[in-house]
Design a protein around this motif. Sequence first.
Motif, PDB file in Angstrom:
ATOM      1  N   GLN A 422       0.829  -1.205   0.000  1.00  0.00           N
ATOM      2  CA  GLN A 422       0.000   0.000   0.000  1.00  0.00           C
ATOM      3  C   GLN A 422       0.869   1.263   0.000  1.00  0.00           C
ATOM      4  O   GLN A 422       0.575   2.237  -0.688  1.00  0.00           O
ATOM      5  CB  GLN A 422      -0.924   0.010   1.217  1.00  0.00           C
ATOM      6  CG  GLN A 422      -1.858   1.214   1.279  1.00  0.00           C
ATOM      7  CD  GLN A 422      -2.721   1.324   0.042  1.00  0.00           C
ATOM      8  OE1 GLN A 422      -3.324   0.348  -0.386  1.00  0.00           O
ATOM      9  NE2 GLN A 422      -2.778   2.515  -0.551  1.00  0.00           N
ATOM     10  N   ASP A 426       0.887   4.771  -2.345  1.00  0.00           N
ATOM     11  CA  ASP A 426       0.790   6.107  -1.736  1.00  0.00           C
ATOM     12  C   ASP A 426       2.014   6.954  -2.068  1.00  0.00           C
ATOM     13  O   ASP A 426       1.897   8.138  -2.420  1.00  0.00           O
ATOM     14  CB  ASP A 426       0.648   5.973  -0.213  1.00  0.00           C
ATOM     15  CG  ASP A 426      -0.692   5.383   0.200  1.00  0.00           C
ATOM     16  OD1 ASP A 426      -1.658   5.519  -0.578  1.00  0.00           O
ATOM     17  OD2 ASP A 426      -0.778   4.803   1.294  1.00  0.00           O
ATOM     18  N   LYS A 450      -5.629  11.545  -0.467  1.00  0.00           N
ATOM     19  CA  LYS A 450      -5.811  10.294   0.262  1.00  0.00           C
ATOM     20  C   LYS A 450      -4.453   9.666   0.580  1.00  0.00           C
ATOM     21  O   LYS A 450      -4.239   9.149   1.683  1.00  0.00           O
ATOM     22  CB  LYS A 450      -6.653   9.321  -0.559  1.00  0.00           C
ATOM     23  CG  LYS A 450      -6.913   7.982   0.133  1.00  0.00           C
ATOM     24  CD  LYS A 450      -7.871   7.114  -0.647  1.00  0.00           C
ATOM     25  CE  LYS A 450      -7.206   6.457  -1.829  1.00  0.00           C
ATOM     26  NZ  LYS A 450      -6.203   5.444  -1.431  1.00  0.00           N
ATOM     27  N   ASP A 454      -2.872   8.735   4.081  1.00  0.00           N
ATOM     28  CA  ASP A 454      -2.716   7.294   4.286  1.00  0.00           C
ATOM     29  C   ASP A 454      -1.348   6.930   4.839  1.00  0.00           C
ATOM     30  O   ASP A 454      -1.220   6.022   5.665  1.00  0.00           O
ATOM     31  CB  ASP A 454      -2.945   6.575   2.946  1.00  0.00           C
ATOM     32  CG  ASP A 454      -3.346   5.127   3.130  1.00  0.00           C
ATOM     33  OD1 ASP A 454      -4.194   4.873   4.012  1.00  0.00           O
ATOM     34  OD2 ASP A 454      -2.846   4.260   2.393  1.00  0.00           O
ATOM     35  N   THR A 457      -0.907   7.141   8.644  1.00  0.00           N
ATOM     36  CA  THR A 457      -1.823   6.224   9.353  1.00  0.00           C
ATOM     37  C   THR A 457      -1.576   4.761   8.976  1.00  0.00           C
ATOM     38  O   THR A 457      -2.347   3.888   9.352  1.00  0.00           O
ATOM     39  CB  THR A 457      -3.291   6.581   9.051  1.00  0.00           C
ATOM     40  OG1 THR A 457      -3.539   6.421   7.643  1.00  0.00           O
ATOM     41  CG2 THR A 457      -3.599   8.007   9.464  1.00  0.00           C
ATOM     42  N   GLY A 459      -1.941   3.087   6.175  1.00  0.00           N
ATOM     43  CA  GLY A 459      -2.929   2.422   5.342  1.00  0.00           C
ATOM     44  C   GLY A 459      -4.346   2.424   5.869  1.00  0.00           C
ATOM     45  O   GLY A 459      -5.256   1.910   5.210  1.00  0.00           O
ATOM     46  N   ARG A 460      -4.580   3.016   7.026  1.00  0.00           N
ATOM     47  CA  ARG A 460      -5.937   2.977   7.593  1.00  0.00           C
ATOM     48  C   ARG A 460      -6.925   3.776   6.753  1.00  0.00           C
ATOM     49  O   ARG A 460      -8.094   3.410   6.644  1.00  0.00           O
ATOM     50  CB  ARG A 460      -5.924   3.488   9.034  1.00  0.00           C
ATOM     51  CG  ARG A 460      -5.206   2.574  10.009  1.00  0.00           C
ATOM     52  CD  ARG A 460      -5.387   3.026  11.460  1.00  0.00           C
ATOM     53  NE  ARG A 460      -4.721   2.132  12.375  1.00  0.00           N
ATOM     54  CZ  ARG A 460      -3.468   2.271  12.786  1.00  0.00           C
ATOM     55  NH1 ARG A 460      -2.734   3.275  12.309  1.00  0.00           N
ATOM     56  NH2 ARG A 460      -2.929   1.416  13.633  1.00  0.00           N
ATOM     57  N   VAL A 461      -6.473   4.876   6.178  1.00  0.00           N
ATOM     58  CA  VAL A 461      -7.361   5.686   5.344  1.00  0.00           C
ATOM     59  C   VAL A 461      -7.786   4.908   4.112  1.00  0.00           C
ATOM     60  O   VAL A 461      -8.952   4.915   3.707  1.00  0.00           O
ATOM     61  CB  VAL A 461      -6.677   7.009   4.942  1.00  0.00           C
ATOM     62  CG1 VAL A 461      -7.514   7.772   3.910  1.00  0.00           C
ATOM     63  CG2 VAL A 461      -6.455   7.882   6.167  1.00  0.00           C
ATOM     64  N   ASP A 462      -6.832   4.184   3.515  1.00  0.00           N
ATOM     65  CA  ASP A 462      -7.163   3.381   2.336  1.00  0.00           C
ATOM     66  C   ASP A 462      -8.158   2.277   2.681  1.00  0.00           C
ATOM     67  O   ASP A 462      -9.092   2.013   1.921  1.00  0.00           O
ATOM     68  CB  ASP A 462      -5.891   2.763   1.748  1.00  0.00           C
ATOM     69  CG  ASP A 462      -6.175   1.954   0.493  1.00  0.00           C
ATOM     70  OD1 ASP A 462      -6.415   2.579  -0.557  1.00  0.00           O
ATOM     71  OD2 ASP A 462      -6.189   0.713   0.568  1.00  0.00           O
ATOM     72  N   TYR A 465     -11.505   3.815   2.997  1.00  0.00           N
ATOM     73  CA  TYR A 465     -11.990   4.185   1.664  1.00  0.00           C
ATOM     74  C   TYR A 465     -12.573   2.975   0.941  1.00  0.00           C
ATOM     75  O   TYR A 465     -13.629   3.052   0.339  1.00  0.00           O
ATOM     76  CB  TYR A 465     -10.827   4.780   0.873  1.00  0.00           C
ATOM     77  CG  TYR A 465     -11.102   4.979  -0.612  1.00  0.00           C
ATOM     78  CD1 TYR A 465     -11.815   6.090  -1.040  1.00  0.00           C
ATOM     79  CD2 TYR A 465     -10.655   4.043  -1.545  1.00  0.00           C
ATOM     80  CE1 TYR A 465     -12.069   6.275  -2.404  1.00  0.00           C
ATOM     81  CE2 TYR A 465     -10.915   4.223  -2.902  1.00  0.00           C
ATOM     82  CZ  TYR A 465     -11.614   5.332  -3.321  1.00  0.00           C
ATOM     83  OH  TYR A 465     -11.879   5.503  -4.655  1.00  0.00           O
TER      84      TYR A 465
END
Length: 470
Positions: A422, A426, A450, A454, A457, A459-462, A465
């Motif tokens: 991930q 990003d 994003k 991301d 965090t 990868g938490r935002v991904d 999403y």
Amino acid sequence: MELLLINPYFEGVKPDAPQFGLYFLGTYIKEHTDWNVEIIEPLIEGLTREAVLNKAKNANIVGLTCFTDIRFQCFDFAKDIKNINPDCKVIVGGVHATALSKQILEKYPFIDIVIKGEGERALLKIIKNKSLQNTRGIVTEPLIENIDHLHLDYSLMSDAYTKYWKDYEVPKSLLRLIHIPIIASRGCPYNCYYCSSHPYWYGKYRCLSPEELVKRMEELISTYNAEYFRFYDALFPISRQWIDRFCALIKERNLNIKFRIDVRANTRGYILKQLREVGCCVLGMGIESAVPSIRKKLNKNDSQGQILNIIKISKDLGYWLVGYFMLGLPGESKKDILQTIKLIKKFDYHNFTRFQIYPNTFLYNKLRQSKEVDDEIWFNRKFNNKINPKNDYFYNIGASSYCRENFPSAPFYQRELDWLLQYSFDYHNVMNPSSVIRKYGLKGLLVILKALMDIPTRGRVDKLYRKIVV
């Protein structure tokens, strides 16, 4: 008589491209027999398992293509076909079936025949030889040397490929064109240790003549108004004489087209210039790792200088660059992966996947010789499903995933690889905003935002999403 050829892929992400092998097979049988031929790709056509089984009720022969990632879907479906149509001959072929042909016949009595290797001559032999249809076994035939004689009837494809298909790895401006997938060769002249292409094609590489290829492109332009071709060859033909003739023919015929090919890092600059002049605008390159010592373990001997040089030349010529990379490779460290991720920013788009082990490859055979693994893993469902797949579309985890949960020699656990994968997307989106905007338009601003959120965090935002949008 009815022949049904199926890509038995009922669950997961839709395939990016047609299963070319099935369409070549179907065309060959249509040309050489009076059999009715139907080809089915369920995920592409929106067909359920039950709907495809219903079609199989009346078939005399059903051919299934078998790949490692979908092997149990293939085997389960073969059993169901035999249950509803006991008189039907069930034939399995493809890369996975070729690698494990003997074991497949031993373990699955509902499979009648395994075609090993190239399938056209073998399938025709089965159809014309009734005694073969009444026996179980492995059928293999010599390769067809001149593939100009192997045609592909696009009328066998659904509209999903001939009307609505798109290559979504290109800039938004190209998506306005009418796209058609195509292939110009079979095999690969190289022997990368992770790839099953070399053993499958017996190390042979064959390509269409320039005259035949351009003729086929003209037919697709005439029939489907094709404007953009994506070539799905392991390697596009790049000999000087072949390229000279191919480019000359495109100019002679005044073909106003765009196209994408895959090349090696050692491709000469003058070849890229010639191709650019006749409409080639997208290049794919299999780099795999930015670290020379890691590439050497894969038998990919392109030098660092060659890689950087072809990137520069391609950019100067105005190509859109797509890079293919893998992470979690044998002997790879986190530092190595981060070095590869830094190289990714030089590409407009990248395809970064976790390293997978496949049967009958050099690296798999090495693991087998060390007693770390044996062929039973390909038939052990518990082993295949020991790691639960995430909801995220690219986390396709199974027996072939080279992670420490599956293989003690692997450098990383799956969770580590998930985040690094991930992070690669990003990082690219943050470091290469102009390419992101070219690919997504104004939506690219949201993609970049994003990615910025991301990274801190992890990868938490991904993940959020994907739960909301995907």
